[in-house]
Each structure stands twice: as structure tokens, then as C-alpha cells.
Motif scaffolding. Structure first.
Motif, short mmCIF file in Angstrom:
data_model
loop_
_atom_site.label_atom_id
_atom_site.label_comp_id
_atom_site.label_asym_id
_atom_site.label_seq_id
_atom_site.Cartn_x
_atom_site.Cartn_y
_atom_site.Cartn_z
N ARG A 72 0.84 -1.21 0.00
CA ARG A 72 0.00 0.00 0.00
C ARG A 72 0.87 1.25 0.00
NH1 ARG A 72 -1.37 2.80 4.20
NH2 ARG A 72 -0.88 1.16 5.68
N LEU A 73 1.93 1.25 0.79
CA LEU A 73 2.83 2.40 0.84
C LEU A 73 3.59 2.58 -0.48
CD1 LEU A 73 4.21 2.10 4.47
CD2 LEU A 73 2.63 3.82 3.58
N ASP A 74 3.96 1.45 -1.12
CA ASP A 74 4.63 1.54 -2.43
C ASP A 74 3.71 2.17 -3.48
OD1 ASP A 74 7.11 0.61 -1.78
OD2 ASP A 74 6.72 -1.46 -2.40
N LYS A 75 2.44 1.77 -3.48
CA LYS A 75 1.48 2.35 -4.42
C LYS A 75 1.31 3.84 -4.16
CE LYS A 75 -1.28 -1.79 -5.22
NZ LYS A 75 -2.58 -2.45 -5.01
N LEU A 76 1.24 4.20 -2.88
CA LEU A 76 1.11 5.61 -2.52
C LEU A 76 2.34 6.40 -2.98
CD1 LEU A 76 -0.51 7.81 -1.06
CD2 LEU A 76 0.66 7.13 1.04
N LYS A 77 3.50 5.84 -2.78
CA LYS A 77 4.74 6.49 -3.21
C LYS A 77 4.76 6.67 -4.73
CE LYS A 77 9.73 6.00 -2.74
NZ LYS A 77 10.81 5.13 -2.26
N THR A 78 4.33 5.66 -5.46
CA THR A 78 4.26 5.76 -6.92
C THR A 78 3.30 6.86 -7.34
OG1 THR A 78 4.71 3.40 -7.08
CG2 THR A 78 3.80 4.47 -9.03
N ARG A 79 2.16 6.93 -6.69
CA ARG A 79 1.18 7.98 -7.00
C ARG A 79 1.73 9.37 -6.70
NH1 ARG A 79 -4.03 4.99 -4.38
NH2 ARG A 79 -4.29 3.43 -6.00
N LEU A 80 2.49 9.47 -5.62
CA LEU A 80 3.09 10.76 -5.28
C LEU A 80 4.12 11.17 -6.33
CD1 LEU A 80 3.51 10.54 -1.42
CD2 LEU A 80 2.01 12.06 -2.69
N HIS A 81 4.87 10.21 -6.86
CA HIS A 81 5.83 10.52 -7.92
C HIS A 81 5.11 11.01 -9.17
CE1 HIS A 81 9.43 9.38 -5.88
NE2 HIS A 81 9.05 8.12 -5.69
N VAL A 82 3.95 10.42 -9.47
CA VAL A 82 3.18 10.85 -10.63
C VAL A 82 2.67 12.27 -10.40
CG1 VAL A 82 1.05 10.44 -11.92
CG2 VAL A 82 2.53 8.52 -11.32
N VAL A 83 2.22 12.57 -9.20
CA VAL A 83 1.74 13.92 -8.89
C VAL A 83 2.90 14.92 -8.99
CG1 VAL A 83 0.83 15.39 -7.03
CG2 VAL A 83 -0.20 13.16 -7.47
N ASP A 84 4.07 14.55 -8.46
CA ASP A 84 5.24 15.41 -8.59
C ASP A 84 5.61 15.65 -10.04
OD1 ASP A 84 5.50 15.74 -5.87
OD2 ASP A 84 7.05 14.19 -5.64
N LEU A 85 5.54 14.62 -10.84
CA LEU A 85 5.86 14.75 -12.27
C LEU A 85 4.86 15.69 -12.96
CD1 LEU A 85 7.60 13.77 -14.66
CD2 LEU A 85 5.88 11.99 -15.00
N LEU A 86 3.59 15.53 -12.63
CA LEU A 86 2.57 16.40 -13.22
C LEU A 86 2.77 17.84 -12.79
CD1 LEU A 86 -0.64 14.21 -12.86
CD2 LEU A 86 0.52 14.81 -14.98
N LEU A 87 3.12 18.07 -11.54
CA LEU A 87 3.34 19.43 -11.06
C LEU A 87 4.59 20.05 -11.70
CD1 LEU A 87 2.46 19.10 -7.28
CD2 LEU A 87 1.15 20.29 -9.03
N ASP A 88 5.61 19.24 -11.93
CA ASP A 88 6.83 19.73 -12.57
C ASP A 88 6.60 20.10 -14.02
OD1 ASP A 88 8.30 19.53 -10.28
OD2 ASP A 88 9.19 17.58 -10.78
N THR A 89 5.73 19.40 -14.69
CA THR A 89 5.49 19.68 -16.11
C THR A 89 4.56 20.87 -16.29
OG1 THR A 89 3.67 18.07 -16.17
CG2 THR A 89 5.87 17.31 -16.84
N MET A 90 3.90 21.33 -15.28
CA MET A 90 2.99 22.47 -15.42
C MET A 90 3.72 23.75 -15.43
SD MET A 90 -0.22 21.46 -13.13
CE MET A 90 -1.60 20.77 -13.92
#
Length: 163
Positions: A145-163
């Protein structure tokens, strides 16, 4: 004292122990009230290590969990765990197996388990496979569960960086 007999020729003596049983029950209730009062006094006065030991002795898992959370917030958890006897640690371990099945309790359970397992192995004691079996399944689930959460956070960070 009452005496009774039957056709077989045996005489049986009966004694009325109602008062004795009632007195024993009253003493048990009185002792439980005293222990509850002592436990509440420990909690009120901030003697959390003593409260933890007493709540384990009295088999009060809810108060044990509350005390552990308070000890964790104060940074005194490891010190309190060091003061537990082997029997108290075994009782705590059984509670941890149950608490580990809930995601919201997993962080404190994992912290306590880390300490207990490390300390047990450092002292040359063995841990039974039965005790570990109940812990491993849910621990793996929590880490996934924590690994999935970490992966989702990386996706959110990537989306915020590309904006």
C-alpha cells in the motif's frame, strides 16, 4: 453442613459455600476497581510506562494502544518498551498481531515490532514462526500500500513539474 445418603450406602457431606463464593467475587471486583483506579492515576499523572505495564497486565488493549500512542508522541516509546518483562512483551506482541490488520495502526505497530524483534534477536532469544506468520501477511500488505502511494506521489510530482 448437610448430609445425604443413597441406596448405595454412601454418605455425602455438603457444605454451604455461598457466602464464601460471594465474598471471593466481591474481593475480585474490589481488586479490579483498585487496579482501574491505579491505572487512571498513572495516566493522569503522566506515568505512562507504569500505565503501559498495568494495562498489559489487566488485558486492556484499548488503553494499551492509547498509552503507546501517547508514548510515541512524547518520544518515550523505546524507553517504555525496554522496561517491559518478557511476559509483558508476549502479551503486547499478541495485541500487535491484531492491531497490524488495521491500516491506520500500521505505523506504530511497525515501530514497536521493529524494536521488539531487534531486541529479541540481539538478546539471543528466538521468535516462533507462529508469532511471525500473523504479522508477515499484513506487513507485506501495508508495504505494498505504501509503495502504491509512493508511486502515486511521484506521478503527482511529475505532473506538477510539467505544469
Amino acid at each position: 453442613i448437610y448430609t445425604s445418603g443413597g441406596r448405595d450406602g454412601q454418605m455425602i457431606m455438603w457444605e454451604n459455600v455461598t457466602k464464601l463464593v460471594r465474598e471471593q467475587e466481591r474481593l475480585k471486583v474490589e481488586e479490579a476497581v483498585k487496579c482501574d483506579q491505579r491505572l487512571n492515576n498513572y495516566l493522569i499523572n503522566g506515568k505512562l510506562s507504569k500505565a503501559l505495564k498495568l494495562s498489559l497486565k489487566m488485558n486492556k488493549p484499548r488503553l494499551t494502544k492509547k498509552t503507546l500512542h501517547t508514548l510515541q508522541k512524547r518520544g518515550e516509546l523505546e524507553h517504555a518498551l525496554q522496561r517491559l518483562s518478557i511476559d509483558e512483551r508476549n502479551i503486547l506482541f499478541q495485541s500487535l498481531v491484531q492491531w497490524n490488520s488495521y491500516a491506520n495502526q500500521s505505523s506504530i505497530v511497525q515501530e514497536i515490532l521493529k524494536y521488539l524483534i531487534t531486541d529479541t534477536l540481539a538478546n539471543g532469544q528466538a521468535i516462533s514462526a507462529d508469532q511471525c506468520a500473523g504479522i508477515i501477511a499484513y506487513t507485506e500488505k501495508h508495504y505494498q500500500r505504501l509503495d502504491k502511494l509512493k508511486t502515486r506521489l511521484h506521478v503527482v510530482d511529475l505532473l506538477l513539474d510539467t505544469m
